[in-house]
Design an enzyme around this catalytic site. Structure first.
Site, PDB file in Angstrom:
ATOM      1  CE  LYS A  37      -4.438  -1.641   1.624  1.00  0.00           C
ATOM      2  NZ  LYS A  37      -5.560  -1.467   2.563  1.00  0.00           N
ATOM      3  CE  LYS A  97     -10.663  -1.910  -2.922  1.00  0.00           C
ATOM      4  NZ  LYS A  97     -10.604  -1.858  -1.505  1.00  0.00           N
ATOM      5  CE  LYS A 125      -7.659 -11.255  -4.430  1.00  0.00           C
ATOM      6  NZ  LYS A 125      -7.166 -10.931  -3.114  1.00  0.00           N
TER       7      LYS A 125
END
Ligand code: TRP
Length: 336
Positions: free
Chosen positions: A118, A203, A200
């Site tokens: 992140k 979103k 994967k």
């Protein structure tokens, strides 16, 4: 004779309100939550405190938190039988989070791979909250003395640090926290992107066709499946290198309960067009009732607010028991 005195395991699950859940979140986690609540003493929460470790637009965060809460109810999580709440509405999370910061080493928090990922993704906002994210998550779990926490691969390390923090605290003082274990439930499918099935489903994919969201319009869901990337073999079978078909088979199997062999047999001699449509329909059969329930609940704001309020009260009652013990052990002066 049935033993009605038997204590059920306590299970805590939380989800961030940063987006409508994808099919990956649904099949990998949410779909199993209602089942899990049948045999366990469950708490479900919207993790809005965690959401602000990344910059959020206030009006949007507020709306998404309410909608995520409504979605939890729409999944069939009964707010009378479970404790369904919003994290920021229970102040003990922040309170215990601070205390646990002081029982967590800088070095061990630095090893969290999600923090590293992140920090790279949001290089302009590497805030201290992002760094101490796992101690807040530990507080979420330890406040309720949870026995089990269902976690995906990306949260496993955070559950491990939670166990370490709990054991450390218990060791310095005396047994205070239940040391939580990962909940191993029914195996969900790992859902890959429909446009690049080697990654994967996410979103935040830039390609809108790559990800399916639980609240997408049924027509859009069908369209996204129709344009899913496959291969040129035109044979529905599970095999290495057939990532697109493997992904669709995983999704279909998860929705219908059919094994890969059965699916191969059912679609023997049929083309990918038929198969894609069948996969889309199997998803719609799952998702449509949730959408209908969601639409009904979300239009009744008074009901949602009442549930959230009661959920926060019940959560706060339990959380306070743990927090009071912790504050006493740490040595805070308590006035009655
Ligand atoms: N960090 C989790 C996620 O992003 C959400 C979360 C917050 C959580 N607190 C938790 C999950 C406690 C399980 C238990 O998915």
């Amino acid at each position: 004779m049935e033993n009605t005195q038997e204590k059920k395991d306590r299970v805590l699950s939380m989800i961030q309100p940063t987006s409508v859940p994808t099919l990956g979140n649904y099949l990998g986690a949410l779909k199993n939550w209602a089942d899990m609540s049948k045999d366990n003493d469950c708490l479900f929460a919207v993790a809005d405190l965690h959401a602000i470790t990344v910059r959020q637009e206030p009006a949007k965060l507020r709306k998404q938190s309410l909608e995520m809460y409504a979605l939890l109810l729409a999944l069939g999580l009964d707010p009378e039988k479970n404790i369904v709440f919003v994290q920021s509405q229970v102040p003990q999370h922040s309170q215990l989070g601070w205390i646990l910061n002081c029982y967590t080493q800088f070095g061990e928090a630095s090893r969290m791979t999600q923090f590293k990922d992140k920090s790279e993704k949001h290089a302009d906002n590497v805030n201290v909250g992002l760094f101490s994210y796992p101690t807040l998550m530990a507080a979420d779990i330890l406040l309720y003395q949870a026995d089990y926490v269902p976690v995906g691969a990306d949260q496993k390390q955070h559950l491990e640090i939670t166990r370490d923090i709990a054991e450390r605290f218990n060791g310095i003082y005396s047994p205070t926290f239940t040391v939580p274990k990962p909940y191993i439930g029914k195996l969900g499918a790992k859902v890959m992107s429909l446009q690049d099935p080697t990654k994967k489903m996410s979103k935040s994919d830039a390609n809108p066709k790559a990800s399916v969201f639980v609240l997408d319009k049924p027509d859009d869901i069908v369209k996204k499946f129709k344009s899913a990337v496959t291969d040129s073999e035109a044979c529905v079978r599970y095999a290495e290198g057939k990532d697109g078909i493997n992904n669709l088979m995983g999704i279909y199997s998860c929705c219908t309960g059919k094994s890969f062999e059965e699916i191969e047999k059912d679609f023997d001699g049929k083309g990918y067009g038929d198969f894609k449509l069948a996969v889309a329909e199997s998803i719609l059969a799952e998702v449509k009732p949730v959408q209908e329930k969601f639409n009904e609940i979300v239009s009744d704001k008074a009901y949602i607010e009442k549930c959230a309020k009661e959920g926060a009260e019940k959560a706060s009652y339990l959380a306070n028991k743990t927090l009071t013990k912790v504050m006493k052990k740490v040595g805070f002066w308590q006035v009655k």
